[in-house]
Design an enzyme around this catalytic site. Structure first.
Site, PDB file in Angstrom:
ATOM      1  N   ALA A   1       0.862  -1.188   0.000  1.00 33.97           N
ATOM      2  CA  ALA A   1       0.000   0.000   0.000  1.00 33.97           C
ATOM      3  C   ALA A   1       0.889   1.227   0.000  1.00 33.97           C
ATOM      4  O   ALA A   1       2.050   1.150   0.397  1.00 33.97           O
ATOM      5  CB  ALA A   1      -0.866   0.024   1.256  1.00 33.97           C
TER       6      ALA A   1
ATOM      7  N   HIS B   1      10.266  -8.243  12.041  1.00 32.24           N
ATOM      8  CA  HIS B   1      11.306  -7.219  12.053  1.00 32.24           C
ATOM      9  C   HIS B   1      12.520  -7.641  11.215  1.00 32.24           C
ATOM     10  O   HIS B   1      13.658  -7.597  11.694  1.00 32.24           O
ATOM     11  CB  HIS B   1      11.761  -6.932  13.489  1.00 32.24           C
ATOM     12  CG  HIS B   1      10.765  -6.171  14.306  1.00 32.24           C
ATOM     13  ND1 HIS B   1      10.950  -5.883  15.650  1.00 32.24           N
ATOM     14  CD2 HIS B   1       9.563  -5.627  13.991  1.00 32.24           C
ATOM     15  CE1 HIS B   1       9.918  -5.207  16.105  1.00 32.24           C
ATOM     16  NE2 HIS B   1       9.049  -5.037  15.127  1.00 32.24           N
TER      17      HIS B   1
HETATM   18  P1  FAD Z   1       7.897  -0.944   3.637  1.00 33.10           P
HETATM   19  O1  FAD Z   1       7.242   0.033   4.527  1.00 33.10           O
HETATM   20  O2  FAD Z   1       7.378  -2.327   3.648  1.00 33.10           O
HETATM   21  O3  FAD Z   1       7.824  -0.330   2.175  1.00 33.10           O
HETATM   22  C1  FAD Z   1       8.099  -1.052   1.020  1.00 33.10           C
HETATM   23  C2  FAD Z   1       7.165  -0.590  -0.075  1.00 33.10           C
HETATM   24  O4  FAD Z   1       7.647  -1.044  -1.327  1.00 33.10           O
HETATM   25  C3  FAD Z   1       5.748  -1.133   0.073  1.00 33.10           C
HETATM   26  O5  FAD Z   1       4.832  -0.081  -0.040  1.00 33.10           O
HETATM   27  C4  FAD Z   1       5.627  -2.111  -1.089  1.00 33.10           C
HETATM   28  O6  FAD Z   1       4.315  -2.229  -1.602  1.00 33.10           O
HETATM   29  C5  FAD Z   1       6.568  -1.516  -2.104  1.00 33.10           C
HETATM   30  N1  FAD Z   1       7.108  -2.488  -3.060  1.00 33.10           N
HETATM   31  C6  FAD Z   1       7.689  -3.689  -2.796  1.00 33.10           C
HETATM   32  N2  FAD Z   1       8.078  -4.267  -3.939  1.00 33.10           N
HETATM   33  C7  FAD Z   1       7.765  -3.421  -4.945  1.00 33.10           C
HETATM   34  C8  FAD Z   1       7.934  -3.451  -6.353  1.00 33.10           C
HETATM   35  N3  FAD Z   1       8.515  -4.486  -6.971  1.00 33.10           N
HETATM   36  N4  FAD Z   1       7.475  -2.400  -7.082  1.00 33.10           N
HETATM   37  C9  FAD Z   1       6.889  -1.347  -6.478  1.00 33.10           C
HETATM   38  N5  FAD Z   1       6.703  -1.260  -5.139  1.00 33.10           N
HETATM   39  C10 FAD Z   1       7.143  -2.289  -4.391  1.00 33.10           C
HETATM   40  N6  FAD Z   1       7.497  -1.485  13.501  1.00 33.10           N
HETATM   41  C11 FAD Z   1       7.294  -0.566  14.465  1.00 33.10           C
HETATM   42  O7  FAD Z   1       8.087   0.368  14.587  1.00 33.10           O
HETATM   43  N7  FAD Z   1       6.248  -0.670  15.346  1.00 33.10           N
HETATM   44  C12 FAD Z   1       5.368  -1.704  15.277  1.00 33.10           C
HETATM   45  O8  FAD Z   1       4.434  -1.765  16.097  1.00 33.10           O
HETATM   46  C13 FAD Z   1       5.544  -2.672  14.259  1.00 33.10           C
HETATM   47  N8  FAD Z   1       4.668  -3.692  14.123  1.00 33.10           N
HETATM   48  C14 FAD Z   1       4.728  -4.462  13.017  1.00 33.10           C
HETATM   49  C15 FAD Z   1       3.689  -5.350  12.744  1.00 33.10           C
HETATM   50  C16 FAD Z   1       3.652  -6.059  11.556  1.00 33.10           C
HETATM   51  C17 FAD Z   1       2.509  -6.996  11.262  1.00 33.10           C
HETATM   52  C18 FAD Z   1       4.701  -5.909  10.617  1.00 33.10           C
HETATM   53  C19 FAD Z   1       4.681  -6.664   9.309  1.00 33.10           C
HETATM   54  C20 FAD Z   1       5.756  -5.044  10.877  1.00 33.10           C
HETATM   55  C21 FAD Z   1       5.776  -4.317  12.064  1.00 33.10           C
HETATM   56  N9  FAD Z   1       6.777  -3.395  12.323  1.00 33.10           N
HETATM   57  C22 FAD Z   1       6.624  -2.508  13.359  1.00 33.10           C
HETATM   58  C23 FAD Z   1       7.936  -3.251  11.426  1.00 33.10           C
HETATM   59  C24 FAD Z   1       7.842  -2.029  10.503  1.00 33.10           C
HETATM   60  O9  FAD Z   1       6.508  -1.688  10.230  1.00 33.10           O
HETATM   61  C25 FAD Z   1       8.598  -2.291   9.202  1.00 33.10           C
HETATM   62  O10 FAD Z   1       9.893  -2.739   9.514  1.00 33.10           O
HETATM   63  C26 FAD Z   1       8.720  -1.042   8.342  1.00 33.10           C
HETATM   64  O11 FAD Z   1       7.469  -0.455   8.098  1.00 33.10           O
HETATM   65  C27 FAD Z   1       9.420  -1.373   7.023  1.00 33.10           C
HETATM   66  O12 FAD Z   1       9.656  -0.190   6.298  1.00 33.10           O
HETATM   67  P2  FAD Z   1      10.413  -0.227   4.892  1.00 33.10           P
HETATM   68  O13 FAD Z   1      10.539   1.164   4.444  1.00 33.10           O
HETATM   69  O14 FAD Z   1      11.641  -1.035   5.034  1.00 33.10           O
HETATM   70  O15 FAD Z   1       9.469  -1.061   3.922  1.00 33.10           O
END
Ligand code: FAD
Length: 571
Positions: free
Chosen positions: A85, A508
C-alpha cells in the site's frame, strides 16, 4: 501524456521511500517519481482504525510472504507480513514507536559506517517526529512516561498515546510487579536507554483517532506538489543500465515497470534510482537487476552486472511467542492498554549472568562458523565473529535489553507476547524465479543455542512476573502453554518443543542489503550507495547492519531523513 524521465526514481512508496521522496522534492527544481505496487489506503478502515491491529492481515494489502521450512524452527513455514500500500508496512503494523539503544546505533559506526552513530541519528529521529504532548491531567492520571526534550515537536510524523492508554488502570500494578523482580521504571523509552518498564507512544493521530502511517505523514499533505509524482498499482521489475556506465561503476538508466493495465515500460532516472521496497523486496530487485551472487543469478539467466554475493544475506529477524493466564474475578478486564518492559540480561538471568556470558563468549567462534557454513561461506566466519563479538558486548557489557515483554488483556485473558531481541541467527532471501514471486526466504529461526536459550529463559521470567505480587493476585491458572505442556521446572529442551511449535515471525526483518564496508560483506556504503554502482541506493530496513532493540519504524524514518540529507549534499 506520460512523463518518462525524473531526476530521482524511488521504488516503493512505503515507510522509508515516502520520507526520501518528500524530502528530495522540497527542492522544487527537482522531480521525483515514486513507484508503488499497492494502492492508496487513506480510506481503508483496516488501516485507519487505531485499535485495528491485525485487521489487514490476509487482505489484499498484506504480502504475507512465506518462508521456507525452518530447519531449526520446528520445520514450520512462517508468514512474514509486509504492507502492499502507499505507506508500506506502516499501514498494517502495530504502531509502536520505540527507538534503539545508544550503544547499538554507535555499533554501526564501529563496524565501519562513518558518520552513523547515535549522536548523528538522534536529530533525525526528532526531525521526523511530531510528538503530540498529552494534557497534564491525563499524563498524571495514566503515568504517561515522557521527556519532552527527547521528542520532535515539528516533524511530519504524529506520535503520542491513544485514548485507551490515557485511560489505563494497571500501570501502577504492573510497574510494582516489575520493580519487585528488579526491572526499574523508565521515564522515557525513546532516549536511547531502553531498559525498564514503560508505556510506549504510538504512531497515531491523537486528535483524529486514526493510525499515522507514512502516507499520512509524508505524502498526503504534499500530494499537490507537481514535482512529486506517485504511480500507484505499479510494479517495478528491475533496474535498467546505461550503455555509458562509468568505468568500474554501473550506472542506472531507469527502472522497468509494469503498470496496472499490464503494460511494461521504462521510466528514466536523470540522477538516481533509490530502492525502498523493504528488506524482503529490495534485495530481490538488486538480483533481478544483475547485482548479487553470480551463482544465484545464473540460475535464472540473469547477467551479472555487479558481482556482490552478499546481496540478500545477513537477514535478521526475531521469534515471537506468547504466554497467557486467566484473570482472577474478571479483574480489570476493561483495560485496553499494552504495557511493555525491556529487561536486560541481568534481569532475566540474575545470578547466572556471568556464567552465561562466559559460555556464550566461548560459543561465538562456533556460531560464526555455523552461520558461514549454512550460507556456503558467502558471509565469512571471521567477519561474522567480529559482528557477534560486538553483539555480545551489547548484551553483556552495555546491557541493552534482551527481550521485549508486552502485557495486555484480551477477551478476559492476560496475554504476554514477547520476543528475545538479539538472536545470533542469520538467514537469507534470494530470488526463486525471474521475478519477485517465489522468493526463497529463510530467517533460520532458532538456529543457534543462544537464540533458543534467550527465548526459553524469557518465558521463565514471564512466569516469575505473573507469580509476583501485586500481579499474582490478579491472575489464575496459566492457559498458554499451561503447566501440562511445559512443566514448572522445564529445562531448555522441554521449552524448545513448545516454543518451536508456537512461534511466529516478529516481523522485524533487517540486514538484507547491509550497510557495511564491502570487505566485511556490505552491500551499500555509508552513503547507502550500492557497491559497484554510481547512482543506485537502497534506503529501507534492508540497510540496517544489525537488529535494534526497539520496533523498527522510528529508526527507519530517522535513517531515511538522514539519507535524504546525504543525497541532497551529494547532488
Ligand atoms: P515498507 O514500509 O514495507 O515499504 C516497502 C514498499 O515497497 C511497500 O509499499 C511495497 O508495496 C513496495 N514495493 C515492494 N516491492 C515493490 C515493487 N517491486 N514495485 C513497487 N513497489 C514495491 N514497527 C514498528 O516500529 N512498530 C510496530 O508496532 C511494528 N509492528 C509491526 C507489525 C507487523 C505486522 C509488521 C509486518 C511489521 C511491524 N513493524 C513494526 C515493522 C515495521 O513496520 C517495518 O519494519 C517497516 O514499516 C518497514 O519499512 P520499509 O521502508 O523497510 O518497507
Amino acid at each position: 501524456t506520460k512523463e518518462t524521465a525524473y531526476d530521482y526514481v524511488v521504488v516503493g512508496g512505503g515507510t522509508s521511500g515516502l520520507v526520501v521522496a518528500k524530502r528530495l522534492s522540497e527542492d522544487l527544481s527537482v522531480s521525483v517519481l515514486v513507484i508503488e505496487a499497492g494502492d492508496s489506503v487513506f480510506n481503508n478502515v483496516n488501516v485507519t482504525n487505531p485499535n485495528g491491529y491485525g485487521l489487514a492481515f490476509g487482505t489484499e494489502i498484506d504480502y504475507a510472504y512465506q518462508t521456507v521450512n525452518q530447519t531449526y524452527g520446528g520445520g514450520l513455514i512462517q508468514t512474514m507480513r509486509a504492507g502492499k500500500a502507499l505507506g508500506g508496512t506502516s499501514t498494517i503494523n502495530g504502531m509502536a514507536y520505540t527507538r534503539a539503544e545508544i550503544s547499538q546505533i554507535d555499533a554501526w559506526e564501529q563496524v565501519g559506517n562513518d558518520g552513523w552513530n547515535w549522536d548523528s541519528l538522534f536529530p533525525y529521529y526528532l526531525k521526523s517526529e511530531h510528538f503530540q504532548v498529552p494534557d497534564e491531567e491525563r499524563t498524571v492520571a495514566a503515568h504517561l512516561p515522557f521527556d519532552k526534550e527527547l521528542h520532535g515537536l515539528n516533524g511530519p510524523l504524529k506520535t503520542g498515546w491513544n485514548y485507551e492508554q490515557t485511560n489505563s488502570s494497571l500501570t501502577s500494578t504492573i510497574n510494582s510487579t516489575f520493580k519487585a523482580i528488579g526491572v526499574p521504571y523508565n521515564p522515557d523509552v525513546n532516549g536511547g536507554n531502553m531498559v525498564g518498564f514503560s508505556l510506549y507512544p504510538f504512531t497515531t493521530d491523537s486528535t483524529l483517532h486514526v493510525r499515522e502511517d507514512a502516507a499520512r505523514a509524508y505524502y498526503f499533505p504534499y500530494q499537490n506538489q507537481t514535482n512529486l509524482k506517485v504511480l500507484l498499482n505499479t510494479k517495478a521489475n528491475k533496474i535498467t543500465w546505461s550503455q555509458n556506465s562509468k568505468q568500474n561503476a554501473a550506472t542506472a538508466e531507469g527502472v522497468e515497470i509494469t503498470s496496472s493495465d499490464g503494460t511494461t515500460s521504462v521510466v528514466k532516472a536523470n540522477k538516481e534510482v533509490i530502492l525502498s521496497a523493504g528488506s524482503l523486496a529490495s534485495p530481490l530487485l538488486l538480483e533481478l537487476s544483475g547485482i548479487g551472487n553470480p551463482a544465484v543469478l545464473s540460475k535464472y539467466d540473469i547477467e551479472t552486472v555487479v558481482d556482490l554475493p552478499t546481496v540478500g544475506e545477513n537477514l535478521q529477524d526475531q521469534m515471537n511467542n506468547g504466554l497467557s493466564f486467566n484473570a482472577a474475578n474478571g479483574f480489570s478486564l476493561a483495560d485496553k492498554t499494552s504495557y511493555i518492559a525491556y529487561p536486560s540480561v541481568s534481569h532475566i538471568y540474575g545470578n547466572e549472568t556471568l556464567l552465561v556470558a562466559e559460555n556464550i563468549k566461548a560459543s561465538l567462534p562456533e556460531y560464526a562458523a555455523q552461520v558461514a557454513a549454512v550460507n556456503g561461506n558467502v558471509t565469512r566466519a571471521s567477519d561474522l565473529l567480529e559482528f557477534f563479538q560486538m553483539q555480545w558486548d551489547l548484551i553483556f557489557t552495555s546491557q541493552v535489553p534482551i527481550a521485549e515483554v508486552l502485557v495486555y488483556i484480551v477477551n478476559g485473558v492476560w496475554t504476554t507476547e514477547y520476543w528475545a531481541l538479539l538472536p545470533f541467527a542469520r538467514g537469507s532471501i534470494h530470488i526463486g524465479s525471474d521475478s519477485t514471486a517465489n522468493a526463497v526466504i529463510n530467517p533460520n529461526y532458532f538456529m543457534l543455542d543462544w537464540d533458543l536459550q534467550e527465548q526459553a529463559q524469557t518465558a521463565r521470567f514471564i512466569r516469575k512476573m505473573y507469580a509476583t505480587a501485586p500481579l499474582a493476585g490478579m491472575v489464575l491458572d496459566e492457559t498458554r502453554p499451561g503447566l501440562d505442556t511445559v512443566s514448572a521446572a522445564a529445562d531448555d529442551a522441554e521449552w524448545a518443543a513448545w516454543l518451536k511449535s508456537a512461534y511466529r515471525s516478529n516481523f522485524h526483518p533487517v540486514g538484507t542489503a547491509a550497510m557495511m564496508p564491502k570487505e566485511k560483506g556490505g552491500v551499500v556504503d555509508a552513503n547507502l550507495k550500492v557497491y559497484g554502482t554510481s547512482n543506485v541506493r537502497v534506503i529501507d530496513a534492508s540497510v540496517m547492519p544489525f537488529q535494534v532493540c526497539g520496533h523498527l519504524v522510528s529508526t527507519l524514518y530517522a535513517i531515511a531523513e538522514r539519507a535524504a540529507d546525504l543525497i541532497k549534499k551529494s547532488a
